[in-house]
Scaffold this active site. Structure first.
Site, mmCIF file in Angstrom:
data_model
loop_
_atom_site.group_PDB
_atom_site.id
_atom_site.type_symbol
_atom_site.label_atom_id
_atom_site.label_comp_id
_atom_site.label_asym_id
_atom_site.label_seq_id
_atom_site.Cartn_x
_atom_site.Cartn_y
_atom_site.Cartn_z
ATOM 1 N N HIS A 23 39.604 56.951 49.544
ATOM 2 C CA HIS A 23 40.286 55.871 49.484
ATOM 3 C C HIS A 23 39.665 55.080 50.873
ATOM 4 O O HIS A 23 40.014 55.900 51.759
ATOM 5 C CB HIS A 23 41.809 55.702 49.437
ATOM 6 C CG HIS A 23 42.517 54.452 49.448
ATOM 7 N ND1 HIS A 23 42.403 53.450 48.629
ATOM 8 C CD2 HIS A 23 42.907 53.508 50.502
ATOM 9 C CE1 HIS A 23 42.992 52.432 48.617
ATOM 10 N NE2 HIS A 23 43.213 52.399 49.941
ATOM 11 N N ASN A 78 41.413 62.101 45.364
ATOM 12 C CA ASN A 78 40.818 60.657 45.509
ATOM 13 C C ASN A 78 40.134 60.438 46.943
ATOM 14 O O ASN A 78 40.879 60.956 47.800
ATOM 15 C CB ASN A 78 41.902 59.806 45.072
ATOM 16 C CG ASN A 78 41.786 58.410 45.145
ATOM 17 O OD1 ASN A 78 40.620 58.038 44.710
ATOM 18 N ND2 ASN A 78 42.390 57.397 45.826
ATOM 19 N N ILE A 113 45.125 53.626 37.616
ATOM 20 C CA ILE A 113 45.939 54.660 37.932
ATOM 21 C C ILE A 113 45.830 55.459 36.770
ATOM 22 O O ILE A 113 45.984 55.178 35.540
ATOM 23 C CB ILE A 113 47.275 53.822 38.028
ATOM 24 C CG1 ILE A 113 47.306 52.647 39.147
ATOM 25 C CG2 ILE A 113 48.456 54.994 38.452
ATOM 26 C CD1 ILE A 113 47.041 53.021 40.613
ATOM 27 N N ASP A 133 47.586 55.552 45.364
ATOM 28 C CA ASP A 133 47.060 56.074 46.877
ATOM 29 C C ASP A 133 48.104 56.765 47.352
ATOM 30 O O ASP A 133 48.007 56.809 48.914
ATOM 31 C CB ASP A 133 46.377 54.736 47.376
ATOM 32 C CG ASP A 133 45.219 54.384 46.610
ATOM 33 O OD1 ASP A 133 44.613 55.079 45.829
ATOM 34 O OD2 ASP A 133 45.103 52.898 46.464
ATOM 35 N N GLY A 173 51.864 58.127 42.582
ATOM 36 C CA GLY A 173 52.232 56.932 43.214
ATOM 37 C C GLY A 173 50.745 56.289 43.318
ATOM 38 O O GLY A 173 49.742 56.850 42.672
HETATM 39 C C1 GAR Z 1 34.813 53.586 47.765
HETATM 40 O O1 GAR Z 1 34.973 52.959 48.884
HETATM 41 C C2 GAR Z 1 36.140 54.134 47.558
HETATM 42 O O2 GAR Z 1 36.947 54.762 48.729
HETATM 43 C C3 GAR Z 1 37.028 53.092 46.720
HETATM 44 O O3 GAR Z 1 35.908 52.473 45.876
HETATM 45 C C4 GAR Z 1 34.766 52.751 46.506
HETATM 46 C C5 GAR Z 1 33.674 53.269 45.541
HETATM 47 O O4 GAR Z 1 32.506 53.140 46.042
HETATM 48 N N1 GAR Z 1 38.170 53.513 46.089
HETATM 49 C C6 GAR Z 1 39.337 52.921 46.130
HETATM 50 O O5 GAR Z 1 39.285 51.722 46.485
HETATM 51 C C7 GAR Z 1 40.553 53.418 45.142
HETATM 52 N N2 GAR Z 1 41.500 52.835 45.421
HETATM 53 P P1 GAR Z 1 31.244 53.832 45.198
HETATM 54 O O6 GAR Z 1 31.462 53.527 43.720
HETATM 55 O O7 GAR Z 1 30.097 53.436 45.684
HETATM 56 O O8 GAR Z 1 31.408 55.538 45.416
#
Ligand code: GAR
Length: 179
Positions: A99, A97, A82, A135, A133
């Site tokens: 998500h 971001n 965060i 996400d 916050g």
């Molecule tokens: C992705 O799916 C992204 O949405 C998630 O981490 C992954 C990163 O994949 N992010 C979260 O969960 C943030 N809360 P990557 O390293 O292969 O791009």
């Protein structure tokens, strides 16, 4: 100019670069993040929490480094910490971001597992502007992703990432054009 923050494998970072978006610098909270190893010709830096007295100081150093690279817009591409209010204040309304859920449903660090555990039929991917916050913040683009019988966390996450790799570059491009 975009700065990308990563913690993981970096497939979304790769998608941003392949979309020829103006990625100028990449930073991580983890020196060992595989995402950093993808980068050959851009400035990279890691800001491990253990090297700073506080999260505020770590984020201030990371923000200053990004500003020094000419970064105006920050994209969180699998960045799993965060951000502090002080960091967000350096890039007001300019941190995006991606998500792996249909926000506001299933925020947090375990969104894919949480969606499977809840038995939803539709998961999703969301790109949003970051506020203080978890996400939360205004949604820019969102797309549904089906949950299939027999899905595991890995198989569902892979299907969600396919969508993210399209959605994130599109949202960033639209955001930059609107500025
Ligand atoms: C992705 O799916 C992204 O949405 C998630 O981490 C992954 C990163 O994949 N992010 C979260 O969960 C943030 N809360 P990557 O390293 O292969 O791009």
């Amino acid at each position: 100019m975009i700065g990308v923050l990563v913690s993981g494998t970096g497939t979304n970072l790769q998608a941003l670069i392949e979309a020829k978006l103006p990625v100028r610098a990449v930073a991580s909270n983890k020196q060992s993040a595989p995402a950093l190893a993808r980068i050959r010709d851009l400035p990279t830096a890691s800001f491990e929490l253990r090297d700073f007295e506080s999260r505020e100081q770590r984020d201030a150093a990371m923000g200053e480094w990004l500003l020094a690279q000419g970064v105006e817009v920050v994209v969180l591409a699998g960045y799993m910490h965060i951000l502090t209010p002080g960091f967000l204040a350096l890039f007001p309304q300019r941190v995006l971001n991606v998500h792996p859920s249909l926000l506001p449903g299933f925020p947090g660090a375990h969104a894919v597992a949480d969606q499977l555990a809840a038995g939803v039929r539709e998961a999703g991917a969301t790109v949003h502007v970051v506020d203080e916050g978890v996400d939360s913040g205004p949604i820019l683009l969102q797309e549904r992703v089906p949950v299939l019988p027999g899905d595991t966390e890995d198989s569902l996450h892979a299907r969600i990432k396919e969508v993210e790799h399209r959605l994130l570059p599109l949202a960033v491009e639209e955001f930059l054009c609107a500025r």
